[in-house]
Design an enzyme around this catalytic site. Structure first.
Site, PDB file in Angstrom:
ATOM      1  N   LYS A  73       0.836  -1.204   0.000  1.00 58.41           N
ATOM      2  CA  LYS A  73       0.000   0.000   0.000  1.00 58.41           C
ATOM      3  C   LYS A  73       0.870   1.253   0.000  1.00 58.41           C
ATOM      4  O   LYS A  73       1.757   1.406   0.833  1.00 58.41           O
ATOM      5  CB  LYS A  73      -0.912  -0.016   1.229  1.00 58.41           C
ATOM      6  CG  LYS A  73      -1.785   1.224   1.398  1.00 58.41           C
ATOM      7  CD  LYS A  73      -2.599   1.119   2.689  1.00 58.41           C
ATOM      8  CE  LYS A  73      -3.298   2.419   3.028  1.00 58.41           C
ATOM      9  NZ  LYS A  73      -4.010   2.341   4.331  1.00 58.41           N
ATOM     10  N   ASP A 127      -3.163  10.395   3.932  1.00 59.91           N
ATOM     11  CA  ASP A 127      -4.561   9.971   3.987  1.00 59.91           C
ATOM     12  C   ASP A 127      -5.362  10.906   4.883  1.00 59.91           C
ATOM     13  O   ASP A 127      -5.302  10.815   6.108  1.00 59.91           O
ATOM     14  CB  ASP A 127      -4.647   8.534   4.514  1.00 59.91           C
ATOM     15  CG  ASP A 127      -6.080   8.032   4.580  1.00 59.91           C
ATOM     16  OD1 ASP A 127      -6.936   8.619   3.882  1.00 59.91           O
ATOM     17  OD2 ASP A 127      -6.326   7.060   5.309  1.00 59.91           O
ATOM     18  N   LYS A 164     -11.001  12.134   8.430  1.00 55.68           N
ATOM     19  CA  LYS A 164     -10.490  11.660   9.707  1.00 55.68           C
ATOM     20  C   LYS A 164     -10.559  12.771  10.758  1.00 55.68           C
ATOM     21  O   LYS A 164     -10.536  13.955  10.421  1.00 55.68           O
ATOM     22  CB  LYS A 164      -9.018  11.236   9.564  1.00 55.68           C
ATOM     23  CG  LYS A 164      -8.767   9.981   8.773  1.00 55.68           C
ATOM     24  CD  LYS A 164      -7.276   9.701   8.696  1.00 55.68           C
ATOM     25  CE  LYS A 164      -6.971   8.432   7.929  1.00 55.68           C
ATOM     26  NZ  LYS A 164      -7.429   7.219   8.628  1.00 55.68           N
ATOM     27  N   ASP A 185       1.228   6.215   5.971  1.00 58.35           N
ATOM     28  CA  ASP A 185       0.224   5.269   5.486  1.00 58.35           C
ATOM     29  C   ASP A 185       0.698   4.498   4.258  1.00 58.35           C
ATOM     30  O   ASP A 185      -0.039   3.665   3.727  1.00 58.35           O
ATOM     31  CB  ASP A 185      -1.085   6.000   5.185  1.00 58.35           C
ATOM     32  CG  ASP A 185      -2.305   5.109   5.332  1.00 58.35           C
ATOM     33  OD1 ASP A 185      -2.199   4.087   6.044  1.00 58.35           O
ATOM     34  OD2 ASP A 185      -3.357   5.419   4.761  1.00 58.35           O
ATOM     35  N   ASP A 230     -12.474   6.607   3.634  1.00 55.97           N
ATOM     36  CA  ASP A 230     -11.284   6.385   4.459  1.00 55.97           C
ATOM     37  C   ASP A 230     -10.823   4.937   4.410  1.00 55.97           C
ATOM     38  O   ASP A 230      -9.798   4.595   4.987  1.00 55.97           O
ATOM     39  CB  ASP A 230     -11.559   6.804   5.907  1.00 55.97           C
ATOM     40  CG  ASP A 230     -10.297   6.910   6.733  1.00 55.97           C
ATOM     41  OD1 ASP A 230      -9.212   7.107   6.145  1.00 55.97           O
ATOM     42  OD2 ASP A 230     -10.378   6.783   7.964  1.00 55.97           O
ATOM     43  N   GLU A 258      -9.523   3.555   1.893  1.00 57.06           N
ATOM     44  CA  GLU A 258      -8.953   3.741   0.566  1.00 57.06           C
ATOM     45  C   GLU A 258      -7.882   2.713   0.219  1.00 57.06           C
ATOM     46  O   GLU A 258      -7.651   2.410  -0.952  1.00 57.06           O
ATOM     47  CB  GLU A 258      -8.377   5.161   0.434  1.00 57.06           C
ATOM     48  CG  GLU A 258      -6.986   5.388   0.998  1.00 57.06           C
ATOM     49  CD  GLU A 258      -6.877   5.125   2.498  1.00 57.06           C
ATOM     50  OE1 GLU A 258      -5.812   4.674   2.956  1.00 57.06           O
ATOM     51  OE2 GLU A 258      -7.866   5.371   3.223  1.00 57.06           O
ATOM     52  N   ARG A 299      -7.668  -0.529   0.564  1.00 60.75           N
ATOM     53  CA  ARG A 299      -8.149  -1.731  -0.134  1.00 60.75           C
ATOM     54  C   ARG A 299      -8.557  -1.419  -1.565  1.00 60.75           C
ATOM     55  O   ARG A 299      -8.529  -2.302  -2.420  1.00 60.75           O
ATOM     56  CB  ARG A 299      -9.303  -2.350   0.642  1.00 60.75           C
ATOM     57  CG  ARG A 299     -10.567  -1.527   0.705  1.00 60.75           C
ATOM     58  CD  ARG A 299     -11.530  -2.002   1.785  1.00 60.75           C
ATOM     59  NE  ARG A 299     -11.034  -1.692   3.122  1.00 60.75           N
ATOM     60  CZ  ARG A 299     -11.653  -2.032   4.249  1.00 60.75           C
ATOM     61  NH1 ARG A 299     -12.787  -2.713   4.202  1.00 60.75           N
ATOM     62  NH2 ARG A 299     -11.142  -1.697   5.415  1.00 60.75           N
TER      63      ARG A 299
END
Length: 511
Positions: free
Chosen positions: A279, A284, A291, A302, A361, A363, A365
């Protein structure tokens, strides 16, 4: 104006094995736990002091305890606690003494600023450590990891870089064969380098680290290495080839997404072709599903899964492992704007499968689904594996020091756990609960992005939909990818977790 980052990769301590103790160099000797307390005799003999002196400075056998010893020569020695002498305690001890030397060097610089005299700092950037009798491969690996990584630091500053510990000499027992020991140390140093690079990439601030920077840096570092090639795909290529998940997540940012592909294909490769997906979300915000402000600054890390994949592939190439491995890092910035994707959108991934978005959020996956589908379709893998800071649920389940393993293949799950153990990284097998598989099925689309049920499990089940039935494992590192304090070889900030496990896993797949 963007800040100038420290040189990446961070320079690490060079570790070597030598035959003789060198008078005049700073040295460290281990204190073991004896039958009735710490055994101070060996350290006392080496430093030519009495056990009473060691007692006076508080020398302890507790793993990681470090006590400086003023020597008659005018130099400094260190008494380091190694507990019972187990390998992981040597890792903790190595990290602690590396930090102690780092702090002493910083103190010497402050003294120079005040007096103009640096004193002994010219010697202090070297250290020698007396090895125990018959040190095995595991102990040498653990000690090297601790020494190399314990003093790691990454700071964006205008100040001059402080002096650092540059070299450690491991003094072998008398008549020991040092060549195999040196090879073990060399390999452990490459594991440390993989971890350190993953830390560098994750620690880099996101005003510099956009998808183009992350993928471009990975490609540039790969360029000079043998049997390793890198390709960076831009947003135009992604659109032409139907990478709807990556494009959706990156659509809210002015800095477009990228896909990095690293190929390690040596001519003499044996064993299966392994594809790793990491990833690469460079920041993010949560997107429209914004968030909370508290903790959002940590979202620069992230992309820790992508950093681990990059670090591992570079180490595999430097080690010359005869294994065919491909690394994919789908990279995007999840931002808020008029072009951001929305809850309720239906996104078409690479290969055509559609996802109904439930929470912007979630994101990670979305981008990884594209990369997994692409790998299964185009790269002819025998084994698929992904690694990501994916779900807060895993932090709740396993805490901040253990990674979660979801796998469709028993042997693969066992290999990952063993690879982590030998790298000093802890993993716990999690269940792919088929009772929740139907929850992933969509009504408005083929699958749901955020199905009801246990979050870590349903996220893994979602990703499984894109693996084409191949042997596959999902590594959720949301907890151990970041540290709130120093412990063992880990330092506050990005940890580089999973990079060493991946290298060991790849090594285990040699035919």
């Amino acid at each position: 104006m963007e800040p100038e980052l420290p040189v990446i990769p961070t320079a690490l301590v060079e570790v070597d094995v030598v035959r003789k103790w060198r008078d005049g160099l700073p040295g460290a000797v281990a204190v073991h736990e004896g039958e009735s307390g710490p055994d101070l005799d060996a350290a006392a003999e080496r430093f030519d002091v009495t056990p009473a002196v060691l007692q006076a400075v508080g020398a302890s056998a507790a793993a990681g305890t470090v006590r400086p010893l003023p020597l008659s020569s005018g130099g400094v020695g260190w008494a380091i606690g190694v507990g019972s002498g187990a390998s992981h305690e040597w890792r903790t001890a190595g990290a602690s003494v590396a930090r102690a030397v780092r702090d002493r060097l910083a103190g010497a610089v402050e003294s120079e600023d005040e007096t103009g005299d640096l004193g002994e700092a010219s010697d202090a950037d070297y250290l020698q450590v007396r090895l125990p009798a018959e040190p095995d491969e595991e102990l040498l690996t653990e000690l090297t990891l601790g020494l190399a990584l314990g003093g790691y630091r990454f700071k964006v500053t205008n100040d001059t870089s402080p002096p650092r510990l540059r070299k450690v000499l491991l003094v072998a027992p008398e008549d020991a064969d040092v060549e195999p020991m040196r090879e073990t140390v060399r390999r452990a140093s490459e594991l440390a380098a993989a971890t350190s690079l993953a830390r560098d990439l994750a620690n880099a601030p996101s005003n510099v680290k956009d998808p183009a920077w992350l993928t471009g840096t990975g490609a540039a570092l790969a360029e000079p290495l043998p049997n390793l090639t890198a390709t960076v795909r831009d947003e135009k290529w992604l659109a032409e080839n139907g990478f709807g998940g990556i494009l959706a997540v990156g659509g809210g940012s002015s800095r477009p997404p990228r896909l990095l592909e690293l190929n390690h294909h040596p001519a003499a490769a044996t064993g299966p072709h392994l594809v790793l997906v990491g990833k690469g979300i460079t920041f993010d915000t949560g997107g429209i599903s914004l968030k909370p402000a508290d903790g959002m600054h940590l979202m620069r890390t992230d992309m820790a899964g992508g950093g681990a994949v990059i670090g591992a592939l570079l180490a595999v190439a430097r080690l010359g492992l005869p294994v065919k491995v491909t690394g994919l890092v789908p990279s995007a910035e999840n931002h808020v704007s008029g072009s951001a994707y929305r809850p309720g959108d239906v996104v078409r991934h690479y290969g055509g499968k559609t996802t109904e978005v439930g929470n912007t959020d979630a994101e990670g996956r979305m981008v990884m689904a594209d990369a997994l589908a692409y790998a299964a379709d185009k790269l002819e893998p025998d084994v698929l594996l992904d690694v990501a800071t994916l779900t807060g649920a895993m932090k709740v389940a396993l805490g901040l020091r253990t990674g979660g393993v979801f796998a469709t293949d028993e042997d693969l799950a066992d290999r990952i756990t063993r690879a982590g153990h030998s790298a000093g990284e802890t993993w716990w097998r999690m269940p792919l609960l088929e009772d929740h598989a139907d929850a992933v099925k969509g009504d408005l689309s083929d699958v749901k992005q955020t199905p009801a049920g246990p979050g870590g499990v349903t996220a893994a089940l979602f990703l499984r939909e894109f693996t084409a039935g191949l042997p596959w494992a999902h590594l959720d590192i949301a907890g151990p990818a970041r540290a709130e304090s120093d412990y063992s070889e880990v330092v506050t900030g990005a940890t580089g977790f999973a990079a060493r496990t991946l290298v060991n896993l790849i090594a285990s797949m040699q035919g």
